[in-house]
Scaffold this motif. Structure first.
Motif, PDB file in Angstrom:
ATOM      1  N   ASP A   1       0.832  -1.205   0.000  1.00  0.00           N
ATOM      2  CA  ASP A   1       0.000   0.000   0.000  1.00  0.00           C
ATOM      3  C   ASP A   1       0.864   1.252   0.000  1.00  0.00           C
ATOM      4  N   THR A   2       1.968   1.228   0.737  1.00  0.00           N
ATOM      5  CA  THR A   2       2.891   2.366   0.753  1.00  0.00           C
ATOM      6  C   THR A   2       3.546   2.561  -0.608  1.00  0.00           C
ATOM      7  N   GLU A   3       3.998   1.472  -1.202  1.00  0.00           N
ATOM      8  CA  GLU A   3       4.631   1.573  -2.521  1.00  0.00           C
ATOM      9  C   GLU A   3       3.633   2.046  -3.568  1.00  0.00           C
ATOM     10  N   ARG A   4       2.378   1.639  -3.434  1.00  0.00           N
ATOM     11  CA  ARG A   4       1.353   2.124  -4.356  1.00  0.00           C
ATOM     12  C   ARG A   4       1.161   3.632  -4.197  1.00  0.00           C
ATOM     13  N   ALA A   5       1.124   4.103  -2.952  1.00  0.00           N
ATOM     14  CA  ALA A   5       0.962   5.539  -2.714  1.00  0.00           C
ATOM     15  C   ALA A   5       2.155   6.325  -3.250  1.00  0.00           C
ATOM     16  N   LEU A   6       3.352   5.771  -3.101  1.00  0.00           N
ATOM     17  CA  LEU A   6       4.539   6.442  -3.636  1.00  0.00           C
ATOM     18  C   LEU A   6       4.508   6.483  -5.164  1.00  0.00           C
ATOM     19  N   SER A   7       4.035   5.407  -5.786  1.00  0.00           N
ATOM     20  CA  SER A   7       3.911   5.400  -7.248  1.00  0.00           C
ATOM     21  C   SER A   7       2.895   6.441  -7.718  1.00  0.00           C
ATOM     22  N   LEU A   8       1.806   6.593  -6.989  1.00  0.00           N
ATOM     23  CA  LEU A   8       0.816   7.616  -7.339  1.00  0.00           C
ATOM     24  C   LEU A   8       1.402   9.017  -7.154  1.00  0.00           C
ATOM     25  N   ALA A   9       2.287   9.179  -6.167  1.00  0.00           N
ATOM     26  CA  ALA A   9       2.972  10.461  -6.020  1.00  0.00           C
ATOM     27  C   ALA A   9       3.888  10.729  -7.213  1.00  0.00           C
ATOM     28  N   GLU A  10       4.531   9.680  -7.721  1.00  0.00           N
ATOM     29  CA  GLU A  10       5.342   9.840  -8.933  1.00  0.00           C
ATOM     30  C   GLU A  10       4.472  10.226 -10.122  1.00  0.00           C
ATOM     31  N   VAL A  11       3.270   9.654 -10.188  1.00  0.00           N
ATOM     32  CA  VAL A  11       2.341  10.036 -11.251  1.00  0.00           C
ATOM     33  C   VAL A  11       2.030  11.516 -11.156  1.00  0.00           C
ATOM     34  N   ALA A  12       1.750  11.999  -9.951  1.00  0.00           N
ATOM     35  CA  ALA A  12       1.444  13.416  -9.764  1.00  0.00           C
ATOM     36  C   ALA A  12       2.634  14.290 -10.138  1.00  0.00           C
ATOM     37  N   ALA A  13       3.841  13.825  -9.820  1.00  0.00           N
ATOM     38  CA  ALA A  13       5.041  14.599 -10.158  1.00  0.00           C
ATOM     39  C   ALA A  13       5.224  14.706 -11.668  1.00  0.00           C
ATOM     40  N   THR A  14       5.036  13.600 -12.382  1.00  0.00           N
ATOM     41  CA  THR A  14       5.184  13.643 -13.831  1.00  0.00           C
ATOM     42  C   THR A  14       4.047  14.422 -14.482  1.00  0.00           C
ATOM     43  N   GLU A  15       2.865  14.385 -13.878  1.00  0.00           N
ATOM     44  CA  GLU A  15       1.766  15.197 -14.408  1.00  0.00           C
ATOM     45  C   GLU A  15       2.034  16.688 -14.196  1.00  0.00           C
ATOM     46  N   GLU A  16       2.735  17.021 -13.118  1.00  0.00           N
ATOM     47  CA  GLU A  16       3.141  18.418 -12.929  1.00  0.00           C
ATOM     48  C   GLU A  16       4.116  18.826 -14.025  1.00  0.00           C
ATOM     49  N   ARG A  17       5.040  17.936 -14.346  1.00  0.00           N
ATOM     50  CA  ARG A  17       5.986  18.204 -15.430  1.00  0.00           C
ATOM     51  C   ARG A  17       5.239  18.341 -16.768  1.00  0.00           C
ATOM     52  N   ALA A  18       4.244  17.485 -16.988  1.00  0.00           N
ATOM     53  CA  ALA A  18       3.457  17.568 -18.219  1.00  0.00           C
ATOM     54  C   ALA A  18       2.697  18.887 -18.293  1.00  0.00           C
ATOM     55  N   ALA A  19       2.169  19.341 -17.151  1.00  0.00           N
ATOM     56  CA  ALA A  19       1.465  20.628 -17.137  1.00  0.00           C
ATOM     57  C   ALA A  19       2.418  21.766 -17.460  1.00  0.00           C
ATOM     58  N   ALA A  20       3.644  21.698 -16.926  1.00  0.00           N
ATOM     59  CA  ALA A  20       4.636  22.727 -17.241  1.00  0.00           C
ATOM     60  C   ALA A  20       5.000  22.704 -18.719  1.00  0.00           C
TER      61      ALA A  20
END
Length: 504
Positions: free
Chosen positions: A160-179
């Motif tokens: 569950d922790t690793e899943r949450a960290l992967s979702l945080a990586e998704v959010a980070a790359t989506e921030e990069r995509a927005a930029a």
């Protein structure tokens, strides 16, 4: 000794019973069905293979290749003040916070419970009997310090922790995509601003030449070789020429407002924008290993990969729910039923404590766990197919932009020839009109074709600059570092500049 053997036997029997009961709920038959594409084996077309040996990779701050300091400053301003990027950053902080919440479940959970009650004890011969509490009123107070530690024998918390960290990586790359999207939008609007200024030059040149033709018609009438009809025909286009200039100035103002909005600023900031000065040197090449190295760092592709990883961990979490859950529980407390209100905090209270494991075993849940595992498996399949779709679309996007750039390069050559022909025709028509060999309509027709060709030339150059920006975005917008570029032989870059019509 006999008591210890009996206790061990009872515990072993109990575990055997639990193991048997756990078979009542199983996860057999629920497995993922989607397969992730091997991106290294996707076939690339001739256009991408040909582009392999042309020029260089995009670097960070790819928009600086246009050589316009004002554009550089405006992109940085947009990145610093865009509400869209601020929202993307907030989503990233939210995802990181949720990952922290999941990680906290690994630690022992300690809590303190306390209660203070003023209670009347009934006179009851059956429950309380004739004891000292019967028909009395006093303080009934308790306090307890409890600890619960999940041993996580099956890795549920870890997954569950690793899943949450992967979702945080998704959010980070989506921030990069927005930029990246914001950078592209700013550059595209800025190129349109340059095109509007070029159109304004053409419109003003057109107005000036029409005014010169009107003056020439009046001179011809004065020396007796012209007519009043020629003067009327020369005057007729002037109001429309003025209207076109006003319309283009409106477009310039609107584009400035658009750039101000992209930067999160008011219209007053956009009004300070001066005329763009764009030039482009070089175009990005593609690596020899396609498309893995080409697309591996695109924000959307990276986000989809992390999404696949997150959903894979979600399956592990759902599977762990099928197994017994073992926790270590301990508590330390005190209670008091007589005395003062805070008597339970003194030596007069009764101390109690306990420690030991607890076990919970799923026996029958009406299909809830199998349903959750089926949902997690379907979510994984969906994430895999989204990754495949994103990868295919990314490869198509790169190929499309390379095809478009090649076409625009060819169109620039054709438009250049057409512009030269239109210039010669206009010069010949104007000279013939001066000598009285032709009428005004021939000059007007040649002039219209000249201005059409000039405007078409500016459109092609603007489209070339825009297509180059789109290709950089398709390649990840400079997310690739210099040492990840191709080792293939570099060729001289073709220089593309947004020309102004003042030379005509």
């Amino acid at each position: 000794m006999h008591r210890n053997l009996w206790s061990g036997f009872c515990l072993s029997s109990l575990l055997a019973v639990f193991s048997t009961l756990s078979g009542c709920i199983d996860s057999r038959g629920i497995i993922p069905q989607a397969l992730r594409f091997d991106d290294a084996k996707l076939t690339t077309d001739q256009t991408i293979r040909k582009a392999d040996r042309t020029v260089e990779w995009p670097r960070d701050q790819w928009w600086q290749a246009y050589g316009d300091p004002q554009l550089n400053a405006w992109v940085e301003l947009a990145l610093a003040g865009s509400p869209d990027l601020a929202m993307a950053a907030a989503r990233l902080r939210q995802a990181l916070a949720l990952a922290g919440v999941a990680e906290s479940e690994h630690a022992p959970q300690v809590k303190l419970d306390a209660s203070v009650q003023r209670k009347h004890w009934p006179a009851d011969r059956y429950f309380y009997g004739p004891g000292v509490l019967g028909d009395t009123t006093g303080w009934n107070n308790t306090t307890a310090l409890g600890m619960n530690y999940d041993l996580d024998l099956w890795g549920r918390l870890r997954s569950d922790t690793e899943r949450a960290l992967s979702l945080a990586e998704v959010a980070a790359t989506e921030e990069r995509a927005a930029a990246l999207e914001l950078q592209n939008n700013v550059v595209a609007a800025y190129i349109q601003l340059a095109l509007h200024h070029a159109r304004l030059d053409i419109a003003e040149a057109e107005l000036k030449q029409r005014e010169q033709l009107l003056e020439l018609a009046r001179e011809r009438l004065a020396i007796g070789i012209g007519t009043q009809l020629e003067i009327s025909e020369a005057e007729a286009p002037l109001p429309e020429a003025h209207r076109q200039i006003d319309l283009i100035e409106e477009e310039i103002a609107l584009t400035r407002n658009q750039l101000a909005a992209l930067a999160g600023k008011g219209p007053g900031e956009g009004a300070r924008l001066e005329r763009p000065k764009l030039s482009l040197h070089g175009e990005p090449a593609l690596p020899s290993n396609l498309p893995l190295e080409l697309l591996g760092r695109r924000p959307d592709v990276v986000a989809r990969r992390w999404q696949v990883a997150a959903e894979a961990r979600g399956i592990e979490v759902a599977k762990a729910d099928f197994y017994p859950n073992v926790n270590l529980v301990a508590f330390l407390g005190a209670s008091s039923t007589t005395g003062d209100m805070l008597n339970f905090l003194t030596n007069g209270s009764k101390l109690t404590y306990g420690i030991g494991p607890t076990l919970s075993l799923p026996v029958f849940d009406g299909g809830r766990r199998r349903g959750k595992l089926s949902e997690a498996t379907a979510a994984y399949d969906l994430a895999v197919e989204q990754y495949n779709q994103t990868l295919v679309a990314a490869l198509k996007g790169v190929s499309d932009q390379l095809i478009r750039l090649h076409s625009l390069h060819e169109q620039e050559i054709f438009v250049g020839h057409g512009l030269e022909t239109a210039e010669r025709r206009y010069q010949l028509a104007e000279e013939a009109y001066r000598r009285g060999l032709t009428d005004y309509r021939s000059v007007l027709e040649a002039q219209s074709q000249l201005f059409d060709q000039q405007f078409l030339e500016q459109q092609i150059h603007a489209a070339h600059l825009t297509a180059q920006a789109d290709l950089w975005v398709e390649l990840g917008g400079g997310a690739l570092t210099d040492d990840s570029g191709p080792a293939a032989e570099q060729l001289d870059a073709h220089k593309t500049t947004l020309h102004l019509p003042g030379r005509h």
